[in-house]
Design an enzyme around this catalytic site. Structure first.
Site, mmCIF file in Angstrom:
data_model
loop_
_atom_site.group_PDB
_atom_site.id
_atom_site.type_symbol
_atom_site.label_atom_id
_atom_site.label_comp_id
_atom_site.label_asym_id
_atom_site.label_seq_id
_atom_site.Cartn_x
_atom_site.Cartn_y
_atom_site.Cartn_z
ATOM 1 N NE ARG A 1 -6.047 -13.530 5.258
ATOM 2 C CZ ARG A 1 -6.364 -12.250 5.066
ATOM 3 N NH1 ARG A 1 -6.036 -11.653 3.933
ATOM 4 N NH2 ARG A 1 -6.993 -11.563 5.993
ATOM 5 C CG HIS B 1 -5.325 -6.302 -0.293
ATOM 6 N ND1 HIS B 1 -6.560 -6.315 0.295
ATOM 7 C CD2 HIS B 1 -5.383 -7.185 -1.327
ATOM 8 C CE1 HIS B 1 -7.340 -7.167 -0.357
ATOM 9 N NE2 HIS B 1 -6.655 -7.705 -1.357
ATOM 10 C CB THR C 1 -6.478 -6.075 9.932
ATOM 11 O OG1 THR C 1 -6.844 -7.182 9.100
ATOM 12 C CG2 THR C 1 -6.855 -4.790 9.241
ATOM 13 C CE LYS D 1 -3.937 -2.239 2.256
ATOM 14 N NZ LYS D 1 -4.866 -2.187 3.409
#
Length: 141
Positions: free
Chosen positions: A87, A117, A93, A11
């Site tokens: 992940r 992401h 998160t 990001k």
């Protein structure tokens, strides 16, 4: 074990911190091959479409604004159980809840400015990959 593909997006916050190479090293050191990659400035339409699943959530407008605020690095990762492995490498998160040594623990600022992401399922990975890459842009190796 299944060889899978998943999408990873570095990001704008992490791109701005110049940590693309450090993140790529983590992928490769953990058995994930980068089989496609591009740097891109997302348009408003692209960010809205890509994150449309969240359009009714209170954070949607801020997410779209953040994702269009600077360039992103988008890559397709390939490897055994790539979705889950990516992940795990990303971490929770919320970076304050992310395990030590994960990408978000090391490079993210907050739950909304969280560095990366990653696809949450094999099915979504296929859709997300197709959103950004044609088959001819993916180079198995």
């Amino acid at each position: 074990m299944a060889i899978e593909r998943t999408i990873s997006i570095i990001k704008p916050d992490a791109v701005g911190k110049n940590v693309i190479g450090k993140i790529y090293s983590r992928f490769e050191e953990n058995g994930l091959k980068i089989v496609a990659a591009k740097m891109k400035q997302l348009t408003l339409k692209e960010a809205q479409e890509f994150y449309a699943v969240h359009k009714d959530r209170p954070f949607y407008a801020g997410l779209v604004e953040f994702m269009t605020g600077g360039p992103v690095m988008i890559q397709v990762l390939e490897g055994e159980n790539a979705v889950l492995k990516n992940r795990e490498l990303m971490g929770a998160t919320n970076p304050s809840e992310a395990a030590e040594g994960t990408i978000r623990a090391d490079f993210a600022t907050s739950v909304s400015i969280n560095a990366v992401h990653g696809s949450d399922s094999v099915e979504n990975a296929a859709l997300e990959i197709a959103y950004f890459f044609s088959q001819t842009e993916i180079c198995p190796r």
